[in-house]
Design a protein around this motif. Structure first.
Motif, PDB file in Angstrom:
ATOM      1  N   ARG A   8      26.340 -90.418 -37.010  1.00 33.71           N
ATOM      2  CA  ARG A   8      26.744 -90.274 -35.731  1.00 33.71           C
ATOM      3  C   ARG A   8      26.940 -91.670 -35.762  1.00 33.71           C
ATOM      4  NH1 ARG A   8      27.288 -86.750 -31.256  1.00 33.71           N
ATOM      5  NH2 ARG A   8      25.989 -87.785 -29.890  1.00 33.71           N
ATOM      6  N   GLY A   9      28.114 -91.933 -34.506  1.00 31.15           N
ATOM      7  CA  GLY A   9      27.673 -93.344 -33.981  1.00 31.15           C
ATOM      8  C   GLY A   9      28.274 -94.468 -34.634  1.00 31.15           C
ATOM      9  N   TRP A  26      34.476 -94.947 -33.143  1.00 35.13           N
ATOM     10  CA  TRP A  26      33.514 -94.859 -33.382  1.00 35.13           C
ATOM     11  C   TRP A  26      32.896 -93.130 -33.579  1.00 35.13           C
ATOM     12  CZ3 TRP A  26      34.047 -97.972 -30.562  1.00 35.13           C
ATOM     13  CH2 TRP A  26      34.042 -99.699 -30.339  1.00 35.13           C
ATOM     14  N   LEU A  27      32.414 -92.868 -34.679  1.00 33.63           N
ATOM     15  CA  LEU A  27      32.056 -91.410 -35.578  1.00 33.63           C
ATOM     16  C   LEU A  27      31.429 -90.664 -34.395  1.00 33.63           C
ATOM     17  CD1 LEU A  27      32.821 -88.845 -37.552  1.00 33.63           C
ATOM     18  CD2 LEU A  27      31.095 -89.924 -38.078  1.00 33.63           C
ATOM     19  N   LEU A  28      32.205 -89.371 -33.738  1.00 35.18           N
ATOM     20  CA  LEU A  28      30.842 -88.388 -33.175  1.00 35.18           C
ATOM     21  C   LEU A  28      30.693 -87.641 -34.016  1.00 35.18           C
ATOM     22  CD1 LEU A  28      32.943 -88.217 -30.214  1.00 35.18           C
ATOM     23  CD2 LEU A  28      30.694 -89.180 -30.164  1.00 35.18           C
ATOM     24  N   GLY A  29      31.274 -86.927 -34.379  1.00 41.93           N
ATOM     25  CA  GLY A  29      31.381 -85.595 -35.813  1.00 41.93           C
ATOM     26  C   GLY A  29      32.184 -85.001 -36.063  1.00 41.93           C
ATOM     27  N   GLU A  30      32.013 -83.902 -36.609  1.00 39.21           N
ATOM     28  CA  GLU A  30      33.030 -83.110 -37.400  1.00 39.21           C
ATOM     29  C   GLU A  30      33.284 -81.300 -37.341  1.00 39.21           C
ATOM     30  OE1 GLU A  30      34.123 -82.241 -42.591  1.00 39.21           O
ATOM     31  OE2 GLU A  30      32.729 -83.765 -41.460  1.00 39.21           O
ATOM     32  N   SER A  31      34.392 -81.188 -36.910  1.00 37.51           N
ATOM     33  CA  SER A  31      34.437 -79.897 -36.942  1.00 37.51           C
ATOM     34  C   SER A  31      35.155 -79.114 -37.958  1.00 37.51           C
ATOM     35  CB  SER A  31      34.823 -79.999 -35.375  1.00 37.51           C
ATOM     36  OG  SER A  31      36.557 -79.418 -35.301  1.00 37.51           O
ATOM     37  N   MET A  39      37.660 -94.000 -29.298  1.00 40.88           N
ATOM     38  CA  MET A  39      38.451 -94.287 -29.459  1.00 40.88           C
ATOM     39  C   MET A  39      37.956 -95.829 -28.379  1.00 40.88           C
ATOM     40  SD  MET A  39      40.505 -92.963 -30.925  1.00 40.88           S
ATOM     41  CE  MET A  39      41.471 -94.417 -31.723  1.00 40.88           C
ATOM     42  N   ASP A  40      36.856 -95.912 -27.924  1.00 39.43           N
ATOM     43  CA  ASP A  40      36.387 -97.162 -26.846  1.00 39.43           C
ATOM     44  C   ASP A  40      35.017 -96.613 -27.047  1.00 39.43           C
ATOM     45  OD1 ASP A  40      36.329 -94.855 -24.857  1.00 39.43           O
ATOM     46  OD2 ASP A  40      37.094 -95.415 -23.308  1.00 39.43           O
ATOM     47  N   GLU A  41      34.364 -97.629 -26.639  1.00 40.91           N
ATOM     48  CA  GLU A  41      33.340 -98.216 -26.875  1.00 40.91           C
ATOM     49  C   GLU A  41      32.208 -97.112 -25.577  1.00 40.91           C
ATOM     50  OE1 GLU A  41      30.734-101.531 -26.871  1.00 40.91           O
ATOM     51  OE2 GLU A  41      32.680-102.656 -27.347  1.00 40.91           O
ATOM     52  N   SER A  42      33.411 -96.923 -23.954  1.00 32.81           N
ATOM     53  CA  SER A  42      32.582 -96.098 -23.173  1.00 32.81           C
ATOM     54  C   SER A  42      33.304 -94.559 -23.144  1.00 32.81           C
ATOM     55  CB  SER A  42      34.030 -96.275 -22.294  1.00 32.81           C
ATOM     56  OG  SER A  42      35.097 -95.884 -22.044  1.00 32.81           O
ATOM     57  N   LEU A  43      33.188 -94.591 -24.200  1.00 34.13           N
ATOM     58  CA  LEU A  43      33.369 -93.059 -24.616  1.00 34.13           C
ATOM     59  C   LEU A  43      33.814 -92.481 -24.298  1.00 34.13           C
ATOM     60  CD1 LEU A  43      29.495 -92.240 -25.763  1.00 34.13           C
ATOM     61  CD2 LEU A  43      31.449 -93.416 -27.428  1.00 34.13           C
ATOM     62  N   SER A  44      35.400 -92.654 -23.350  1.00 31.91           N
ATOM     63  CA  SER A  44      36.257 -91.911 -22.783  1.00 31.91           C
ATOM     64  C   SER A  44      36.945 -91.238 -23.202  1.00 31.91           C
ATOM     65  CB  SER A  44      36.361 -92.807 -21.742  1.00 31.91           C
ATOM     66  OG  SER A  44      36.552 -94.245 -21.593  1.00 31.91           O
ATOM     67  N   MET A  62      27.181 -99.899 -34.761  1.00 33.48           N
ATOM     68  CA  MET A  62      26.426 -98.417 -34.685  1.00 33.48           C
ATOM     69  C   MET A  62      27.143 -98.642 -33.416  1.00 33.48           C
ATOM     70  SD  MET A  62      26.231 -96.924 -37.527  1.00 33.48           S
ATOM     71  CE  MET A  62      25.001 -95.522 -37.572  1.00 33.48           C
ATOM     72  N   HIS A  63      27.419 -97.159 -32.826  1.00 30.24           N
ATOM     73  CA  HIS A  63      27.169 -97.406 -30.742  1.00 30.24           C
ATOM     74  C   HIS A  63      26.196 -96.761 -30.694  1.00 30.24           C
ATOM     75  CE1 HIS A  63      28.527 -96.473 -27.225  1.00 30.24           C
ATOM     76  NE2 HIS A  63      29.761 -96.446 -27.343  1.00 30.24           N
ATOM     77  N   GLU A  64      25.227 -97.140 -29.993  1.00 30.44           N
ATOM     78  CA  GLU A  64      23.560 -96.949 -29.645  1.00 30.44           C
ATOM     79  C   GLU A  64      23.703 -95.676 -29.035  1.00 30.44           C
ATOM     80  OE1 GLU A  64      21.263 -99.983 -28.322  1.00 30.44           O
ATOM     81  OE2 GLU A  64      21.470-101.710 -29.625  1.00 30.44           O
ATOM     82  N   SER A  65      24.330 -95.521 -28.356  1.00 30.27           N
ATOM     83  CA  SER A  65      24.240 -94.187 -27.763  1.00 30.27           C
ATOM     84  C   SER A  65      24.460 -93.116 -28.071  1.00 30.27           C
ATOM     85  CB  SER A  65      25.028 -94.310 -25.993  1.00 30.27           C
ATOM     86  OG  SER A  65      26.551 -94.272 -26.279  1.00 30.27           O
ATOM     87  N   LEU A  66      25.157 -93.026 -29.215  1.00 29.11           N
ATOM     88  CA  LEU A  66      25.686 -92.013 -30.195  1.00 29.11           C
ATOM     89  C   LEU A  66      24.432 -92.158 -31.303  1.00 29.11           C
ATOM     90  CD1 LEU A  66      29.181 -92.421 -30.084  1.00 29.11           C
ATOM     91  CD2 LEU A  66      28.143 -90.844 -29.022  1.00 29.11           C
ATOM     92  N   LEU A  67      23.663 -92.784 -31.967  1.00 30.46           N
ATOM     93  CA  LEU A  67      22.299 -92.652 -32.158  1.00 30.46           C
ATOM     94  C   LEU A  67      21.960 -91.421 -32.351  1.00 30.46           C
ATOM     95  CD1 LEU A  67      22.023 -96.565 -32.849  1.00 30.46           C
ATOM     96  CD2 LEU A  67      23.501 -95.003 -34.394  1.00 30.46           C
ATOM     97  N   VAL A  68      21.611 -90.436 -33.038  1.00 32.63           N
ATOM     98  CA  VAL A  68      20.907 -89.383 -33.468  1.00 32.63           C
ATOM     99  C   VAL A  68      19.084 -90.098 -33.618  1.00 32.63           C
ATOM    100  CG1 VAL A  68      20.038 -87.026 -33.801  1.00 32.63           C
ATOM    101  CG2 VAL A  68      22.147 -87.886 -33.362  1.00 32.63           C
ATOM    102  N   GLU A  69      17.999 -89.943 -33.218  1.00 28.25           N
ATOM    103  CA  GLU A  69      16.745 -90.561 -32.572  1.00 28.25           C
ATOM    104  C   GLU A  69      16.669 -89.395 -33.775  1.00 28.25           C
ATOM    105  OE1 GLU A  69      12.625 -91.317 -31.427  1.00 28.25           O
ATOM    106  OE2 GLU A  69      14.436 -91.045 -30.205  1.00 28.25           O
TER     107      GLU A  69
END
Length: 317
Positions: A8-9, A26-31, A39-44, A62-69
């Motif tokens: 993710r991210g 940036w990958l968010l997930g899969e449904s 499509m953009d860094e602001s995730l908008s 990797m997009h840090e705000s999307l990473l799962v700790e």
């Protein structure tokens, strides 16, 4: 195709059979419908990519705000929890009286409409001589709200759902709300409301005690009707004077209605949970379906308990 939380991210490039140009984001997930990417860094700009033929991963981007700790640990927790509850959830859902829940849900919608309509009436027109009318309205809707929820709760108790939720509640809230609450819940409540309701303090005993307390409040409301009238009867206000009273009583009742409605919606979703392997969450991740159903019903019951507790505080203040 991979829905692993560890990726993710990650910056991904997706190829599709129907178009020569790849899609990058940036990958968010899969449904079950496809792959969700930003499509953009602001995730908008979030898009659903259907019919993905192949996905390549840029692990150095990797997009840090999307990473799962502790993504691997979370993935293991979800797997173990799903194995623990799936059979019990399937059995409990099979015992739920959905004909009765359907009827209750219809009555909930009617009551909610009445409360909003009457709330608007009193907020704009209430004067001192109407206090008895106001408290009659409050007494009636507190009774109805409590009765509808108790009827709903008894259905879950009989089916064994409440026992399961009490046992797994602490395990659910060890995880982030965004990873547990299904995205379809956004059709009923806001993202903020759902996340702030995610808690670990719910128990069956506490829930019943709070509901019992709400049912006793009607007598306190009757007493308060006289007090409010006496304390304000010296002079006639120039403006309507019921807004404060309404805000203190109607808000918690609507919260009970919302929580009850959320549990009913997700109990119904439990029917299909055995047919699909996963559901998409509000965090755009895919989790086992029964965990999503359990997490949502648990959240709804927490909202109800919170509403009951608020009414109890109003009655004792």
């Amino acid at each position: 195709m991979c829905s692993d939380l560890t990726v993710r991210g990650c910056r991904v490039t997706i190829s599709r059979n129907d178009t020569p140009a790849p899609i990058v984001g940036w990958l968010l997930g899969e449904s079950s419908l496809g792959v969700l990417i930003a499509m953009d860094e602001s995730l908008s700009d979030i898009r659903l990519v259907e019919d993905a033929h192949a996905i390549s991963y840029d692990y150095d981007n990797m997009h840090e705000s999307l990473l799962v700790e502790d993504a691997k640990q979370v993935k293991d927790q979800l797997r173990v929890l799903n194995n623990d509850i799936s059979e019990n959830m399937r059995e409990a859902i099979s015992k739920v009286r959905f004909d009765r829940l359907h009827d209750i849900n219809y009555r909930l919608a009617q009551l909610k409409e009445i409360i909003y309509r009457e709330k608007d009436y009193f907020e704009n027109r209430l004067y001192l001589e109407q206090y008895n009318e106001l408290f009659g309205f409050l007494i009636a809707h507190v009774d109805q709200v409590a009765d509808l929820h108790r009827e709903t709760y008894n259905i879950y108790e009989y089916a064994g759902l409440t026992k399961i939720l009490e046992e797994i509640g602490p395990k659910l809230v060890e995880l982030r709300a965004e990873l547990i609450i299904p995205a379809y819940d956004l059709e009923f409540e806001s993202r903020r409301e759902l996340i702030t309701s995610f808690d670990n303090s719910w128990t069956r005993e506490k829930h019943i005690n709070l509901l019992d307390a709400v049912e006793k409040i009607r007598f306190e409301l009757i007493r308060k009707a006289g007090q409010e009238f006496d304390s304000n009867s010296k002079s006639e206000p120039e403006e309507p004077c019921g807004g404060d009273i309404l805000s203190r009583w109607v808000g918690p009742s609507l919260r009970i209605l919302a929580g009850t409605g959320l549990t009913i919606a997700n109990a119904a979703a439990g029917i299909s949970a055995g047919l699909v392997s996963s559901v998409t969450t509000i965090g755009f991740t895919a989790i086992p379906a029964y965990i999503g159903v359990a997490g949502s019903i648990h959240t709804g019951l927490i909202q109800v308990a919170d509403g009951c507790e608020r009414i109890g505080r109003r009655g004792n203040s």
